[in-house]
Enzyme design. Structure first.
Site, PDB file in Angstrom:
ATOM      1  N   ASP A  10       0.654  -1.044  -0.134  1.00 45.87           N
ATOM      2  CA  ASP A  10       0.048  -0.094   0.113  1.00 45.87           C
ATOM      3  C   ASP A  10       0.861   1.384   0.023  1.00 45.87           C
ATOM      4  O   ASP A  10       2.088   1.319   0.563  1.00 45.87           O
ATOM      5  CB  ASP A  10      -0.953   0.019   1.169  1.00 45.87           C
ATOM      6  CG  ASP A  10      -2.105   0.816   0.912  1.00 45.87           C
ATOM      7  OD1 ASP A  10      -2.127   1.331  -0.369  1.00 45.87           O
ATOM      8  OD2 ASP A  10      -2.824   1.235   1.896  1.00 45.87           O
ATOM      9  N   GLY A  11       0.278   2.227  -0.640  1.00 42.91           N
ATOM     10  CA  GLY A  11       1.140   3.516  -0.698  1.00 42.91           C
ATOM     11  C   GLY A  11       1.470   4.096  -1.924  1.00 42.91           C
ATOM     12  O   GLY A  11       2.064   5.221  -1.967  1.00 42.91           O
ATOM     13  N   HIS A  69       2.431   3.072  -9.302  1.00 49.72           N
ATOM     14  CA  HIS A  69       2.101   1.547  -9.243  1.00 49.72           C
ATOM     15  C   HIS A  69       3.539   1.040  -9.999  1.00 49.72           C
ATOM     16  O   HIS A  69       3.856  -0.202  -9.673  1.00 49.72           O
ATOM     17  CB  HIS A  69       0.920   1.298 -10.144  1.00 49.72           C
ATOM     18  CG  HIS A  69      -0.209   1.602  -9.271  1.00 49.72           C
ATOM     19  ND1 HIS A  69      -0.482   1.376  -7.895  1.00 49.72           N
ATOM     20  CD2 HIS A  69      -1.287   2.306  -9.644  1.00 49.72           C
ATOM     21  CE1 HIS A  69      -1.658   1.811  -7.662  1.00 49.72           C
ATOM     22  NE2 HIS A  69      -2.306   2.378  -8.675  1.00 49.72           N
ATOM     23  N   SER A 111      -7.795  -5.578  -5.316  1.00 50.03           N
ATOM     24  CA  SER A 111      -8.773  -6.196  -4.556  1.00 50.03           C
ATOM     25  C   SER A 111     -10.053  -6.228  -5.387  1.00 50.03           C
ATOM     26  O   SER A 111     -10.013  -5.516  -6.316  1.00 50.03           O
ATOM     27  CB  SER A 111      -8.642  -5.267  -3.157  1.00 50.03           C
ATOM     28  OG  SER A 111      -9.426  -4.083  -3.326  1.00 50.03           O
ATOM     29  N   ARG A 165     -11.845   2.194  -8.703  1.00 49.86           N
ATOM     30  CA  ARG A 165     -11.015   3.263  -9.018  1.00 49.86           C
ATOM     31  C   ARG A 165     -11.377   3.896 -10.453  1.00 49.86           C
ATOM     32  O   ARG A 165     -12.090   3.207 -11.163  1.00 49.86           O
ATOM     33  CB  ARG A 165      -9.660   2.912  -8.839  1.00 49.86           C
ATOM     34  CG  ARG A 165      -9.239   2.694  -7.550  1.00 49.86           C
ATOM     35  CD  ARG A 165      -7.872   2.550  -7.253  1.00 49.86           C
ATOM     36  NE  ARG A 165      -7.489   2.187  -5.709  1.00 49.86           N
ATOM     37  CZ  ARG A 165      -6.349   2.112  -4.906  1.00 49.86           C
ATOM     38  NH1 ARG A 165      -5.509   2.429  -5.759  1.00 49.86           N
ATOM     39  NH2 ARG A 165      -6.269   2.060  -3.752  1.00 49.86           N
ATOM     40  N   LEU A 176       9.620 -21.359  -4.172  1.00 52.41           N
ATOM     41  CA  LEU A 176       9.022 -20.538  -3.426  1.00 52.41           C
ATOM     42  C   LEU A 176       7.166 -20.643  -4.196  1.00 52.41           C
ATOM     43  O   LEU A 176       7.266 -20.483  -5.255  1.00 52.41           O
ATOM     44  CB  LEU A 176       9.427 -19.201  -3.699  1.00 52.41           C
ATOM     45  CG  LEU A 176       8.497 -18.010  -3.230  1.00 52.41           C
ATOM     46  CD1 LEU A 176       8.532 -17.905  -1.810  1.00 52.41           C
ATOM     47  CD2 LEU A 176       9.104 -16.591  -3.942  1.00 52.41           C
ATOM     48  N   SER A 235      -8.345  -4.639   4.924  1.00 53.46           N
ATOM     49  CA  SER A 235      -9.000  -4.383   3.709  1.00 53.46           C
ATOM     50  C   SER A 235      -9.340  -5.626   2.920  1.00 53.46           C
ATOM     51  O   SER A 235      -9.294  -5.836   1.761  1.00 53.46           O
ATOM     52  CB  SER A 235      -8.132  -3.508   2.810  1.00 53.46           C
ATOM     53  OG  SER A 235      -7.808  -2.457   3.272  1.00 53.46           O
ATOM     54  N   GLU A 239       1.062 -12.557  12.697  1.00 55.51           N
ATOM     55  CA  GLU A 239       1.678 -11.325  13.472  1.00 55.51           C
ATOM     56  C   GLU A 239       1.610 -10.367  12.370  1.00 55.51           C
ATOM     57  O   GLU A 239       1.710 -10.597  11.316  1.00 55.51           O
ATOM     58  CB  GLU A 239       3.118 -11.828  13.718  1.00 55.51           C
ATOM     59  CG  GLU A 239       3.418 -12.837  14.751  1.00 55.51           C
ATOM     60  CD  GLU A 239       2.684 -12.345  16.133  1.00 55.51           C
ATOM     61  OE1 GLU A 239       2.766 -11.176  16.678  1.00 55.51           O
ATOM     62  OE2 GLU A 239       2.378 -13.462  16.827  1.00 55.51           O
TER      63      GLU A 239
HETATM   64  C1  IPE Z   1      -5.567  -2.882  -0.417  1.00 56.24           C
HETATM   65  O1  IPE Z   1      -5.310  -1.638  -0.389  1.00 56.24           O
HETATM   66  C2  IPE Z   1      -5.706  -3.431  -1.670  1.00 56.24           C
HETATM   67  C3  IPE Z   1      -4.127  -3.530  -2.381  1.00 56.24           C
HETATM   68  C4  IPE Z   1      -3.095  -3.161  -1.703  1.00 56.24           C
HETATM   69  C5  IPE Z   1      -4.110  -4.130  -3.521  1.00 56.24           C
HETATM   70  P1  IPE Z   1      -6.389  -0.368  -0.637  1.00 56.24           P
HETATM   71  O2  IPE Z   1      -5.410   1.035  -0.694  1.00 56.24           O
HETATM   72  O3  IPE Z   1      -6.923  -0.375  -1.862  1.00 56.24           O
HETATM   73  O4  IPE Z   1      -7.235  -0.389   0.577  1.00 56.24           O
HETATM   74  P2  IPE Z   1      -8.158   0.691   1.534  1.00 56.24           P
HETATM   75  O5  IPE Z   1      -9.257   1.364   0.221  1.00 56.24           O
HETATM   76  O6  IPE Z   1      -7.183   1.706   1.739  1.00 56.24           O
HETATM   77  O7  IPE Z   1      -8.739  -0.036   2.488  1.00 56.24           O
HETATM   78  C1  IPE Z   2      -1.813   0.071  -3.419  1.00 53.16           C
HETATM   79  O1  IPE Z   2      -1.366   1.465  -3.568  1.00 53.16           O
HETATM   80  C2  IPE Z   2      -1.433  -0.629  -4.527  1.00 53.16           C
HETATM   81  C3  IPE Z   2      -3.167  -0.861  -5.086  1.00 53.16           C
HETATM   82  C4  IPE Z   2      -4.247  -0.650  -4.385  1.00 53.16           C
HETATM   83  C5  IPE Z   2      -3.092  -1.500  -6.483  1.00 53.16           C
HETATM   84  P1  IPE Z   2      -2.555   2.628  -3.370  1.00 53.16           P
HETATM   85  O2  IPE Z   2      -2.957   2.884  -4.813  1.00 53.16           O
HETATM   86  O3  IPE Z   2      -3.692   2.025  -2.756  1.00 53.16           O
HETATM   87  O4  IPE Z   2      -1.773   3.741  -2.570  1.00 53.16           O
HETATM   88  P2  IPE Z   2      -2.608   4.805  -1.751  1.00 53.16           P
HETATM   89  O5  IPE Z   2      -3.406   4.129  -0.814  1.00 53.16           O
HETATM   90  O6  IPE Z   2      -3.456   5.731  -2.735  1.00 53.16           O
HETATM   91  O7  IPE Z   2      -1.266   5.840  -1.296  1.00 53.16           O
HETATM   92 MG    MG Z   3      -4.143   2.298  -0.592  1.00 55.73          MG
END
Ligand code: IPE
Ligand code: IPE
Ligand code: MG
Length: 256
Positions: free
Chosen positions: A35-36, A52, A80, A86, A146, A211, A222
């Site tokens: 995430d991020g 991405h 997800s 999006r 793996l 999520s 953990e």
């Molecule tokens: C969870 O992250 C899905 C992935 C990392 C692929 P999201 O960024 O979509 O989750 P929420 O919306 O913050 O809960």
């Molecule tokens: C996670 O990064 C990747 C996917 C959900 C595919 P985000 O796109 O959710 O990044 P933030 O949460 O907006 O920073």
């Molecule tokens: Mg996110």
């Protein structure tokens, strides 16, 4: 090399990556919520697709290191069931990245004996992506290294609902009785059938929620929530998380 890339290379070489012998206890199964990417792109005044793209670079390094450490299974959350909400541009960029990822990585992964499994409903993906995903699973299906699980169009609730349906069908056809529905029987109907439960769940970017990821498999995992954004998650950050896992006392309900 552009200056930015040079800094990155220097930073990633600050500390040598740890080896299996450096750890007292490693998880058998690591799960990652990557995430991020969006916040990283924003911070660097770039489009979200760039975030991405950089995230995929991190993933590549993390897979390599996981394999080098001899960890049994790695599950990554790539898309997800909720991510369809999006913009079409962002969804399109992510779909393209799936193709790019497999085009550039599949040979190396297969050579290393990595076995790829897709968690999630592939049938809702564009046809080209479906083909590439099935091809990757088929090609690596007999590999013994793996276990790399890539969650795409994945939701924990959808996975459990699907398992309930599969079990119901077996009961209806007379293949099993209702009392045969045990935890083991349900586990066999999950996308991760036969794999160990998740020992360590890492979610980057500081968000502290699941999520809808691996609801069943994380029963005794953990959790670690490093604040670093996924594109900046380094091998040193990964080693730090694995080290922290080694220091956790896991009780599984017992009094130690
Ligand atoms: C969870 O992250 C899905 C992935 C990392 C692929 P999201 O960024 O979509 O989750 P929420 O919306 O913050 O809960
Ligand atoms: C996670 O990064 C990747 C996917 C959900 C595919 P985000 O796109 O959710 O990044 P933030 O949460 O907006 O920073
Ligand atoms: Mg996110």
């Amino acid at each position: 090399m552009p200056v930015k890339g040079l800094f990155r290379a220097l930073r990633s070489h600050q500390a040598p990556a740890m080896t299996r012998e450096d750890f007292t206890r490693l998880p058998r199964h690591v799960a990652l919520i990557m995430d991020g990417n969006g916040r990283w792109a924003k911070k660097h005044k770039l489009g979200v697709a760039m975030g991405h793209r950089r995230g995929v670079e991190t993933l590549r390094n993390v897979i390599r290191h996981t394999d080098d450490l001899g960890i049994e299974a790695l599950t990554v959350y790539a898309f997800s069931t909720e991510n369809w909400k999006r913009s079409p541009e962002e969804v399109g960029a992510l779909m393209q990245l799936i193709l790019d990822f497999f085009a550039s990585e599949i040979d190396e992964l297969d050579e290393k004996g990595v076995r790829i499994t897709i968690l999630g409903d592939k049938s809702a993906m564009p046809i080209r992506q479906q083909e590439v995903l099935v091809e990757a699973e088929t090609r690596t299906g007999d590999n013994q290294g793996l276990r790399l699980n890539i969650a795409l169009n994945y939701g924990g609730r959808a996975e459990l609902t699907r398992a309930a349906q599969l079990l119901a069908q077996k009961v209806q056809s007379g293949e099993m009785a209702p009392e045969d529905i045990t935890e083991e029987a349900l586990e066999k109907c999950l996308y991760t059938a036969g794999q160990p439960d998740v020992d360590l769940m890492i979610r980057t970017s500081g968000e502290m929620r699941l999520s809808n990821f691996l609801l069943w498999q994380c029963a005794y995992a953990e959790f670690l929530f490093p604040t670093v954004l996924w594109p900046d998650f380094s091998i040193a950050d990964y080693d730090a998380a694995l080290t922290a896992f080694g220091g956790r006392e896991r009780r599984f309900g017992k009094r130690l």
